[in-house]
Scaffold this motif. Sequence first.
Motif, PDB file in Angstrom:
ATOM      1  N   ALA A 231       0.830 -15.720   7.714  1.00  0.00           N
ATOM      2  CA  ALA A 231       0.576 -16.263   8.683  1.00  0.00           C
ATOM      3  C   ALA A 231      -0.330 -14.864   9.531  1.00  0.00           C
ATOM      4  N   SER A 232       0.154 -14.066   8.649  1.00  0.00           N
ATOM      5  CA  SER A 232      -0.676 -12.083   9.937  1.00  0.00           C
ATOM      6  C   SER A 232      -2.538 -12.797   9.917  1.00  0.00           C
ATOM      7  N   MET A 233      -2.896 -13.560   8.194  1.00  0.00           N
ATOM      8  CA  MET A 233      -3.860 -13.092   7.698  1.00  0.00           C
ATOM      9  C   MET A 233      -4.984 -14.472   9.033  1.00  0.00           C
ATOM     10  N   GLU A 250     -19.959  -4.814  11.514  1.00  0.00           N
ATOM     11  CA  GLU A 250     -19.395  -5.657  10.615  1.00  0.00           C
ATOM     12  C   GLU A 250     -18.298  -5.101   9.422  1.00  0.00           C
ATOM     13  N   GLN A 251     -17.395  -5.597   9.394  1.00  0.00           N
ATOM     14  CA  GLN A 251     -16.011  -5.087   8.462  1.00  0.00           C
ATOM     15  C   GLN A 251     -15.575  -6.103   7.709  1.00  0.00           C
ATOM     16  N   PRO A 252     -16.112  -6.659   6.863  1.00  0.00           N
ATOM     17  CA  PRO A 252     -14.780  -8.352   6.334  1.00  0.00           C
ATOM     18  C   PRO A 252     -14.054  -7.340   5.750  1.00  0.00           C
ATOM     19  N   LEU A 253     -12.804  -8.080   5.569  1.00  0.00           N
ATOM     20  CA  LEU A 253     -11.668  -7.560   4.545  1.00  0.00           C
ATOM     21  C   LEU A 253     -11.809  -7.164   3.422  1.00  0.00           C
ATOM     22  N   LEU A 292     -20.053  -3.532  -6.032  1.00  0.00           N
ATOM     23  CA  LEU A 292     -19.311  -2.463  -6.376  1.00  0.00           C
ATOM     24  C   LEU A 292     -17.985  -3.942  -4.756  1.00  0.00           C
ATOM     25  N   ILE A 293     -16.891  -3.480  -5.524  1.00  0.00           N
ATOM     26  CA  ILE A 293     -15.868  -4.642  -4.414  1.00  0.00           C
ATOM     27  C   ILE A 293     -14.648  -3.796  -3.775  1.00  0.00           C
ATOM     28  N   LYS A 294     -14.562  -3.570  -2.179  1.00  0.00           N
ATOM     29  CA  LYS A 294     -13.499  -2.831  -1.717  1.00  0.00           C
ATOM     30  C   LYS A 294     -12.551  -3.409  -0.365  1.00  0.00           C
ATOM     31  N   PRO A 295     -11.235  -3.774  -0.891  1.00  0.00           N
ATOM     32  CA  PRO A 295     -10.713  -4.708  -0.620  1.00  0.00           C
ATOM     33  C   PRO A 295     -10.372  -3.296   0.921  1.00  0.00           C
ATOM     34  N   ARG A 296     -10.776  -3.870   2.531  1.00  0.00           N
ATOM     35  CA  ARG A 296      -9.794  -2.843   3.159  1.00  0.00           C
ATOM     36  C   ARG A 296      -8.528  -2.993   3.827  1.00  0.00           C
ATOM     37  N   LEU A 297      -8.005  -3.932   3.900  1.00  0.00           N
ATOM     38  CA  LEU A 297      -6.726  -5.155   3.734  1.00  0.00           C
ATOM     39  C   LEU A 297      -6.392  -5.448   2.008  1.00  0.00           C
ATOM     40  N   PHE A 298      -4.366  -4.574   2.156  1.00  0.00           N
ATOM     41  CA  PHE A 298      -4.121  -5.116   0.791  1.00  0.00           C
ATOM     42  C   PHE A 298      -2.767  -5.218   1.082  1.00  0.00           C
ATOM     43  N   ARG A 299      -2.179  -5.014   2.551  1.00  0.00           N
ATOM     44  CA  ARG A 299      -0.738  -6.023   2.803  1.00  0.00           C
ATOM     45  C   ARG A 299      -1.217  -6.939   3.946  1.00  0.00           C
ATOM     46  N   PRO A 300      -1.594  -8.275   4.579  1.00  0.00           N
ATOM     47  CA  PRO A 300      -1.158  -8.973   3.496  1.00  0.00           C
ATOM     48  C   PRO A 300      -2.213  -9.186   2.314  1.00  0.00           C
ATOM     49  N   PHE A 301      -2.229  -9.943   0.850  1.00  0.00           N
ATOM     50  CA  PHE A 301      -2.921  -9.320  -0.451  1.00  0.00           C
ATOM     51  C   PHE A 301      -4.618 -10.765   0.381  1.00  0.00           C
ATOM     52  N   PRO A 302      -5.914 -10.100   0.730  1.00  0.00           N
ATOM     53  CA  PRO A 302      -6.354 -11.430   0.350  1.00  0.00           C
ATOM     54  C   PRO A 302      -6.961 -12.050  -0.048  1.00  0.00           C
ATOM     55  N   LYS A 303      -5.982 -12.665  -1.029  1.00  0.00           N
ATOM     56  CA  LYS A 303      -6.651 -13.653  -2.236  1.00  0.00           C
ATOM     57  C   LYS A 303      -7.769 -14.048  -2.320  1.00  0.00           C
TER      58      LYS A 303
END
Lengths: 393, 98
Positions: A231-233, A250-253, A292-303
Amino acid sequence: MGKKVALIGTAAMATAMRQINPDVVSAFPITPQTAIVQDFASYVHNGMVDTEFITVESEHSAMSACVGAASAGARVMTATSSAGLALMWEILSIASGLRLPVVMTNVNRALSAPINIHCDHSDSMGARDAGWIQFYSENSQEGYDNLIKSIRIAEDENVRLPAMVMIDGFITGHSTEILEILEDSQVKGFLKENKAPYSVLDIENPSTFGPLQLTDYYFETKKQEADAMVASMDTIKAVCKEYRELSGREQPLVDTYMIDDAEMAIMVLSSTAGTTRSVVRELRKDGIKAGLIKPRLFRPFPKEEIIESTKNLKALAVLDRSDSFSGQGGPLYSEVRSALYDLDTKPVITNYVYGLGGRDTTIDQIKKAFNDLSSVAKTGKAENLVNYLGVRE
Amino acid sequence: MADKTKQEKPGYKTIPMGGMIPRAGSSEDYKTGDWRVKKPVRDDEKCIDCLFCYIFCPERAVSVTEDGKIGKINLDYCKGCGICAEECPKDAIKMELE
Ligand code: SF4
Ligand code: SF4
């Protein structure tokens, strides 16, 4: 408005901490994090913050002191690296299990042995299942921004979970970069009052923190924690939106570069995204459809965001700066594969373990990965799913 | 074994956050008496009302009467540890199988 400053990464994190002005900081020095608490200790000494700084004899005690202070309802921060995070391990899941919003910087450094002080992600990936929100930062700017956002996210009444913000040891931590920092008053205005639902010091409303829960309640408490992480998402997205309006950044997850028409892409966390971006730019000049794909968030996992970013790809290489020693590739790889597994159309997904112990990840290495990927994209098959990039045979 | 999921206890949607107990004195609800294998039996002939057993009992299962004499042992909470029997200067307490 914010102002531009040139700072090393650890100083950027210490600056964010000064502006956050936590009630309590408890920390123990460890390379390459030391500079953060060293800077912060001088802010305390010079009266620039109102923080109670608790010195301790180990990281286990540092996190324990953080848990105690957070149980009293304080805004609590710390910082660590590598073996320090490993020594906190027992208390990490106590902070999350008790739903205490401790916020920490982890300056990524390889775990021993062999003993090494340089960057890889084995420390924080070792703590990936500890119930902490995890942000990974490409540079000082993102580290600074992620830390400020994390306070709001962790303390939100719908979240109440600890959060750790990663910056790459030395590469980001000890390099001077230009970043834009907010005014102290802007940070103060952005943060809300930390409304702890309970406090061990509230004698009007006595409460017990951390009672024994055996077969009767432990499971329910853990399920509640798991739900809170999912739910924290919503809170993360809302806080990031508000921060974007404040900072203009602009910093998308899950950040992307040249992804819309890309046939192949590399997905990577933290500073190596910068190297990859410049390779993508070069390849694009030759008409090669790389992204390039760069996740900024790993937990919770941005599925959802990961699925969206990969939907047009034929081939995807996931880079992991840590190994799981499972023969199944690194942690980011296994989770990305799992996230895409149920899709009818998905790219072929390969893995590269890279940069362990701070090994330089060069333009040529990234080009090699893209080179492999282009034949994967053509044939729809990968010779090896799990590869090691930049290691001598 | 009883199926724990069938017991009528609150679920994860309603229990307090973080497994905490938001009220005081909840240990009263926890009856440690069912841990017991042997129970303390006092011989009032030997007892001199020194109250050692009252002081040493880790569960506060031994009571004191209004006039300051040793009272009943509350078997809801007595866990049968035998500390009272060990500490009694007059050997007035024997641990007996129930
Ligand atoms: S046996 Fe132990 S718990 Fe029971 S009354 Fe004696 S001291 Fe208390
Ligand atoms: S310790 Fe023995 S003598 Fe003293 S009050 Fe208890 S039973 Fe009586």
